[in-house]
Scaffold this active site. Sequence first.
Site, PDB file in Angstrom:
ATOM      1  CG  ASP A   1      -0.279   0.132   2.557  1.00  0.00           C
ATOM      2  OD1 ASP A   1       0.783  -0.503   2.753  1.00  0.00           O
ATOM      3  OD2 ASP A   1      -0.799   0.860   3.436  1.00  0.00           O
TER       4      ASP A   1
ATOM      5  CD  GLU B   1       4.084   1.121   7.034  1.00  0.00           C
ATOM      6  OE1 GLU B   1       4.871   1.463   7.933  1.00  0.00           O
ATOM      7  OE2 GLU B   1       3.684   1.925   6.170  1.00  0.00           O
TER       8      GLU B   1
HETATM    9  N1  BES Z   1       8.631   3.555   5.279  1.00  0.00           N
HETATM   10  C1  BES Z   1       7.926   4.314   6.256  1.00  0.00           C
HETATM   11  C2  BES Z   1       8.688   4.430   7.563  1.00  0.00           C
HETATM   12  C3  BES Z   1       9.826   5.382   7.388  1.00  0.00           C
HETATM   13  C4  BES Z   1       9.589   6.721   7.331  1.00  0.00           C
HETATM   14  C5  BES Z   1      11.105   4.931   7.254  1.00  0.00           C
HETATM   15  C6  BES Z   1      10.625   7.611   7.124  1.00  0.00           C
HETATM   16  C7  BES Z   1      12.145   5.803   7.035  1.00  0.00           C
HETATM   17  C8  BES Z   1      11.902   7.139   6.959  1.00  0.00           C
HETATM   18  C9  BES Z   1       6.589   3.696   6.496  1.00  0.00           C
HETATM   19  O1  BES Z   1       5.969   3.240   5.341  1.00  0.00           O
HETATM   20  C10 BES Z   1       5.670   4.762   7.017  1.00  0.00           C
HETATM   21  O2  BES Z   1       5.516   5.756   6.379  1.00  0.00           O
HETATM   22  N2  BES Z   1       5.058   4.535   8.135  1.00  0.00           N
HETATM   23  C11 BES Z   1       4.033   5.384   8.615  1.00  0.00           C
HETATM   24  C12 BES Z   1       3.274   4.561   9.598  1.00  0.00           C
HETATM   25  C13 BES Z   1       2.041   5.172  10.131  1.00  0.00           C
HETATM   26  C14 BES Z   1       1.117   5.672   9.073  1.00  0.00           C
HETATM   27  C15 BES Z   1       1.347   4.240  11.051  1.00  0.00           C
HETATM   28  C16 BES Z   1       4.627   6.623   9.227  1.00  0.00           C
HETATM   29  O3  BES Z   1       5.707   6.601   9.825  1.00  0.00           O
HETATM   30  O4  BES Z   1       4.009   7.691   9.081  1.00  0.00           O
HETATM   31 MN    MN Z   2       5.188   5.161   4.352  1.00  0.00          MN
END
Ligand code: BES
Ligand code: MN
Length: 455
Positions: free
Chosen positions: A88, A153
Amino acid sequence: MEQVISHVKSNFDTYIEELKDYLRIPSISTLESHKDKMNECAEFVAEKFRNAGLEEVKIFPTEGNPLVYGEWLKKPGQPTVLIYGHYDVQPADPLELWNSSPFEPVIKDGKIFARGANDNKGQNFVYIKSVEAYMKTIGELPVNVKFLFEGEEEIGSDNLEKFIRTQNKLLKCDCILISDTNQYAPNMPTITYGLRGLLYMEVEVTAANRDLHSGSFGGSVANPINELAKIISSLHNKNGKVTIPDFYKNLFPVSKKERDNFKRLKFSDKNYAKDLGVKELQGEKGFSTLERLWIRPTLDCNGIVGGFIEKGAKTVLPSKALAKISMRLVPNQNPEKIAKDFAKHVKNLAPNSVKVDVRKMHHGLPAVAPLDGRGIKAASAALKKAFGKETVYTREGGSIPVIVEFMKQLNAPAILVGFGLDSDDIHSPNEHFWLSNFEKGLYTSIYFFDEYSKT
Ligand code: BES
Ligand code: MN
């Protein structure tokens, strides 16, 4: 190994074309209207799993978007790697700020541009193709693998967490390998061992029962936008601390050794500010920028709606205003409790002249993964072979909500090897992924399976 690597080299262009097909599917999990796209994307992933030589490929429906599973378990005596990814993506808006269409991938200056190019399709595609390369050359893998990709996710992984709780046996593994993070700097191989958690709330303020003429009524009743603005500004004090009671209570201590490690990463506030186009950085007083990003909790308003937002002017006293407010959490903070404390605090801040509704949207737990163990050793050896440099160890301000549940239920460490860069504009217009990192990611993965079988 070399034949697997040269297979990847000669098939690289086809991989890019396939990745483009993956990126063309607008699998935006937060939009109800995109349900069919989520199913289409799950089917696409399942098909790629099958083509790569994975077995028992299955799509597991959930209350939300489907999970895609596949495995190859023909190396008894060798460890099993569970590879997690998410198909997603975040919404693409604001569309007008994209230089090309978000779901029509374009390659420019060595980068592939599309929503999901880094986060997470580009990064998880690495593993599908590296397994395929083994299968099409040597005909087998050095270790056992299980693949589990989800479609929620970006909205908190609730259904995957439920699945993990009931599927201990299916998911049993020795480590969980995830590429959904970034490198500390270009060409600097990085293992991330800590992520912040997240709590996402919505605050709706209502005053009069309908929109009113701001001349005939202005001055007589509360304006929900004004009141919401006051509430939001009261959520931080002048030192940049969040004012929710008990917010900082019992935070898990961070050792001096760890802080010293941060210092060794030589973060430049000046370059960072310059890159972001700000004169000066801002945040909680008394902490360095890396500390504020990685080990301190924060609160931010992510969106605000109310009144007249089209071009031009309309004299209206709106009935409602709404803010989306999220908090990044660190170990020992309990999202459920903070959600309640937040709701109480916001209601206390509001005057009697308005009605306030506070709703919790979703949350994810903060995670810290161990830095010892065979998986970490194999990953850093593989990174060194692929990038020709020693690995650095970092934490991350973003979240991957499911990590804690994985580690807890499967009693295995998570290994976070990121191939993205902070400059890849994830969640932002013009998201992209460096093809050079896609390529080195493939090599890393190929070397990892080999190293992990040998350690
Ligand atoms: N890949 C990201 C996490 C991430 C963000 C890693 C920045 C490295 C740098 C992940 O897909 C993400 O965006 N997670 C969300 C989770 C939330 C919506 C529960 C986030 O961190 O906003
Ligand atoms: Mn993300």
